[in-house]
Design an enzyme around this catalytic site. Structure first.
Site, PDB file in Angstrom:
ATOM      1  N   ASN A   1       0.704  -1.240   0.051  1.00 22.99           N
ATOM      2  CA  ASN A   1       0.025  -0.008  -0.088  1.00 22.99           C
ATOM      3  C   ASN A   1       0.914   1.019  -0.207  1.00 22.99           C
ATOM      4  O   ASN A   1       2.266   1.241   0.109  1.00 22.99           O
ATOM      5  CB  ASN A   1      -1.023   0.015   1.077  1.00 22.99           C
ATOM      6  CG  ASN A   1      -0.312  -0.461   2.570  1.00 22.99           C
ATOM      7  OD1 ASN A   1       0.798   0.312   2.588  1.00 22.99           O
ATOM      8  ND2 ASN A   1      -0.634  -1.248   3.250  1.00 22.99           N
TER       9      ASN A   1
ATOM     10  N   ASP B   1      -4.179  -5.197   5.243  1.00 18.52           N
ATOM     11  CA  ASP B   1      -5.119  -5.976   5.938  1.00 18.52           C
ATOM     12  C   ASP B   1      -5.180  -7.291   5.795  1.00 18.52           C
ATOM     13  O   ASP B   1      -5.470  -8.202   6.369  1.00 18.52           O
ATOM     14  CB  ASP B   1      -6.562  -5.034   5.746  1.00 18.52           C
ATOM     15  CG  ASP B   1      -6.546  -3.756   6.249  1.00 18.52           C
ATOM     16  OD1 ASP B   1      -6.237  -3.854   7.337  1.00 18.52           O
ATOM     17  OD2 ASP B   1      -7.026  -2.929   5.285  1.00 18.52           O
TER      18      ASP B   1
ATOM     19  N   LYS C   1       7.237 -17.919 -10.005  1.00 18.06           N
ATOM     20  CA  LYS C   1       6.416 -16.955 -10.883  1.00 18.06           C
ATOM     21  C   LYS C   1       5.179 -17.343 -11.340  1.00 18.06           C
ATOM     22  O   LYS C   1       5.446 -18.268 -12.433  1.00 18.06           O
ATOM     23  CB  LYS C   1       7.376 -16.006 -11.488  1.00 18.06           C
ATOM     24  CG  LYS C   1       6.564 -14.687 -12.260  1.00 18.06           C
ATOM     25  CD  LYS C   1       7.529 -13.954 -13.338  1.00 18.06           C
ATOM     26  CE  LYS C   1       6.826 -13.153 -13.851  1.00 18.06           C
ATOM     27  NZ  LYS C   1       7.486 -12.325 -15.084  1.00 18.06           N
TER      28      LYS C   1
ATOM     29  N   PRO D   1      -2.927 -10.467  11.185  1.00 18.70           N
ATOM     30  CA  PRO D   1      -2.975 -10.057  12.416  1.00 18.70           C
ATOM     31  C   PRO D   1      -3.200  -8.540  12.714  1.00 18.70           C
ATOM     32  O   PRO D   1      -2.455  -7.862  12.003  1.00 18.70           O
ATOM     33  CB  PRO D   1      -1.756 -10.602  13.436  1.00 18.70           C
ATOM     34  CG  PRO D   1      -0.951 -10.825  12.190  1.00 18.70           C
ATOM     35  CD  PRO D   1      -1.532 -11.007  10.971  1.00 18.70           C
ATOM     36  N   ASP D   2      -4.007  -7.929  13.713  1.00 18.38           N
ATOM     37  CA  ASP D   2      -3.824  -6.699  13.854  1.00 18.38           C
ATOM     38  C   ASP D   2      -2.848  -6.207  15.087  1.00 18.38           C
ATOM     39  O   ASP D   2      -3.113  -6.728  16.316  1.00 18.38           O
ATOM     40  CB  ASP D   2      -5.239  -6.239  14.480  1.00 18.38           C
ATOM     41  CG  ASP D   2      -5.505  -4.497  14.558  1.00 18.38           C
ATOM     42  OD1 ASP D   2      -4.437  -4.234  15.065  1.00 18.38           O
ATOM     43  OD2 ASP D   2      -6.337  -3.996  14.213  1.00 18.38           O
TER      44      ASP D   2
HETATM   45  O1  C5P Z   1      -7.371  -1.062  11.276  1.00 20.29           O
HETATM   46  P1  C5P Z   1      -6.735   0.168  10.735  1.00 20.29           P
HETATM   47  O2  C5P Z   1      -5.730  -0.290   9.657  1.00 20.29           O
HETATM   48  O3  C5P Z   1      -7.594   1.016  10.268  1.00 20.29           O
HETATM   49  O4  C5P Z   1      -5.943   0.806  11.769  1.00 20.29           O
HETATM   50  C1  C5P Z   1      -4.874   1.489  11.745  1.00 20.29           C
HETATM   51  C2  C5P Z   1      -3.983   1.416  12.809  1.00 20.29           C
HETATM   52  O5  C5P Z   1      -3.656   0.246  13.275  1.00 20.29           O
HETATM   53  C3  C5P Z   1      -2.475   2.064  12.409  1.00 20.29           C
HETATM   54  O6  C5P Z   1      -1.826   2.452  13.683  1.00 20.29           O
HETATM   55  C4  C5P Z   1      -1.940   0.568  12.231  1.00 20.29           C
HETATM   56  O7  C5P Z   1      -0.435   0.917  12.407  1.00 20.29           O
HETATM   57  C5  C5P Z   1      -2.467  -0.385  13.056  1.00 20.29           C
HETATM   58  N1  C5P Z   1      -2.438  -1.429  12.490  1.00 20.29           N
HETATM   59  C6  C5P Z   1      -1.742  -2.612  12.968  1.00 20.29           C
HETATM   60  N2  C5P Z   1      -1.869  -3.951  12.536  1.00 20.29           N
HETATM   61  C7  C5P Z   1      -2.665  -4.186  11.285  1.00 20.29           C
HETATM   62  C8  C5P Z   1      -3.444  -3.165  10.938  1.00 20.29           C
HETATM   63  C9  C5P Z   1      -3.338  -1.770  11.580  1.00 20.29           C
HETATM   64  O8  C5P Z   1      -0.759  -2.676  13.832  1.00 20.29           O
HETATM   65  N3  C5P Z   1      -2.900  -5.191  11.083  1.00 20.29           N
END
Ligand code: C5P
Length: 406
Positions: free
Chosen positions: A216, A285, A295, A313-314
């Site tokens: 991104n 995401d 490839k 993972p978040d």
């Molecule tokens: O969930 P979203 O991308 O909208 O949230 C943005 C915030 O969450 C940012 O601080 C980003 O660094 C963090 N983030 C993360 N891991 C992810 C997605 C977002 O640490 N997988």
């Protein structure tokens, strides 16, 4: 951009002792002047053999002082006047001989006399050594440098690398831009002294095959600016960086990663040992559910491949869920295209963090400037448009204040 130059209003006395690195002092003078400082040059007799006072006068826009008997000075006390006016004295280059003189408190020329006569409690002394590697490694020099530090001077460098004498090793003077940045950092308030700060920055890259991937738009500049600002504020900083082409800020520990999983693996063990976590990374995401070892080829049938995606993972939410004893104070970022505050506030709740920093993504991607809005339980705080580094310094202040308030 509204941000003031970093050394605006600072008066620096730049002292040159003898060494080939005097040529770098010319560039350093330009850098300091460009950063807003006024620069007064003082040179030893040996320094004048390497570069002329004329050059240094032209670059600093002030007459250069070389002699303690200079009768241009009305009271004939150049050493007193010069040292009282300074916000800092920087000796660059500092030769082995000059360092020895500083340590012994000798004062047989204007520069050493001025250093000895400076009011030490309000005029700091910064010293950038420059010498041959054997001279640097010599026990006498090492002893002197240790004593110089013990006497309160800040020793900057030296660097390692090629030397004018043809040898390679420790002893090169730091480059002009590095010395400028060291000086800028020196003047920043130490709001995070003793704190350990963990920062993620940049995009992640989720590989599809050996040559393609999902990523991104994120240059990493905001996160790198925060790493620099936190370090300038006295913190010990670890920066976990996705694939970006940016130089590592001074004294920051950097770990390079590619994917979100790698970023999570780097962050989670470090988070428990950190006081503050700032998640600026634009983490993808989703990632391809599987990786193709080879490839993926166009098959000539116009058959378009399709991929199954799986959620990453978040990282921020995972850190925010750590048990309270080992949980750092968490700051998240929200890069949105519209309804910034509403989205930021939603994120504050969803991620369970005390502070979300909102910015308009498309308006800031890749740029050196930005505008931020801080969203927390108390309300919103605007940090108006400015350079990313000045915003990062303001953010550091806001974080320090919130942490101090409990
Ligand atoms: O969930 P979203 O991308 O909208 O949230 C943005 C915030 O969450 C940012 O601080 C980003 O660094 C963090 N983030 C993360 N891991 C992810 C997605 C977002 O640490 N997988």
């Amino acid at each position: 951009m509204s941000s003031a130059p970093d050394l605006q209003g600072k008066h620096i006395v730049l002292g040159l002792s003898g060494g080939v690195a005097c040529y770098k002092a010319a560039e350093l003078t330009r850098e300091l002047v460009r950063a807003g400082a006024s620069v007064q040059v003082v040179m030893t007799e040996s320094a004048c053999r390497f570069i002329t006072p004329v050059t240094m006068q032209a670059l600093s826009n002030h007459p250069v002082y070389t002699d303690q008997w200079d009768d241009r000075v009305a009271n004939n006390m150049a050493h007193i006047n010069l040292s009282r006016q300074a916000d800092a004295i920087l000796i660059a280059p500092a030769s082995a001989d000059f360092i020895a003189k500083l340590v012994q408190g000798r004062a047989d020329d204007l520069l050493s006399l001025m250093c000895l006569a400076r009011p030490a409690e309000r005029v700091p002394l910064l010293v950038a050594p420059a010498m041959n590697r054997e001279m640097w490694a010599h026990p006498a020099t090492q002893r002197n440098v240790a004593q110089l530090r013990a006497d309160g001077a800040l020793v900057l460098g030296p660097d390692a690398g090629d030397q004018a004498c043809g040898e390679t090793g420790d002893g090169r003077m730091l480059e002009a831009e590095t010395l400028r940045d060291e000086l800028i950092a020196f003047f920043q308030p130490k709001l995070l002294r003793g704190k350990r700060v963990l920062i993620t920055a940049g995009p992640t890259f989720e590989a599809i095959d050996p040559v393609r991937g999902i990523t991104n738009l994120s240059s990493g500049k905001m996160g790198f600016a925060i790493a620099r600002a936190a370090q300038e504020a006295g913190a010990e900083v670890t920066l976990i960086a996705g694939p970006v082409h940016l130089p590592t800020p001074l004294h920051v520990r950097r770990i390079d990663v590619q994917s979100a999983l790698q970023m999570a693996d780097a962050v989670l063990p470090a988070a428990g040992e950190s006081d503050i976590f700032v998640a600026t990374a634009a983490v993808a995401d989703w990632r391809p559910a599987s990786f193709n070892d080879h490839k993926i080829k166009k098959d000539g049938q116009k058959q378009v491949p399709s991929f199954e995606l799986t959620e990453n993972p978040d990282i921020l939410a995972a850190v925010a869920r750590l048990p309270q004893a080992g949980r750092p104070w968490c700051v998240g970022f929200a890069a949105e295209s519209h309804d910034l505050v509403r989205h930021a506030r939603e994120k504050l709740v969803r991620k369970g963090v005390p502070l979300i920093v909102g910015n308009l993504g498309p308006a800031t991607f890749g740029r050196d400037d930005n505008a931020l809005v801080l969203v927390d339980a108390q309300g919103e705080t605007d940090l108006p448009h400015g350079s990313k580094i000045s915003l990062a310094r303001q953010l550091v202040r806001e974080i320090a204040e919130r942490m101090a308030a409990g």
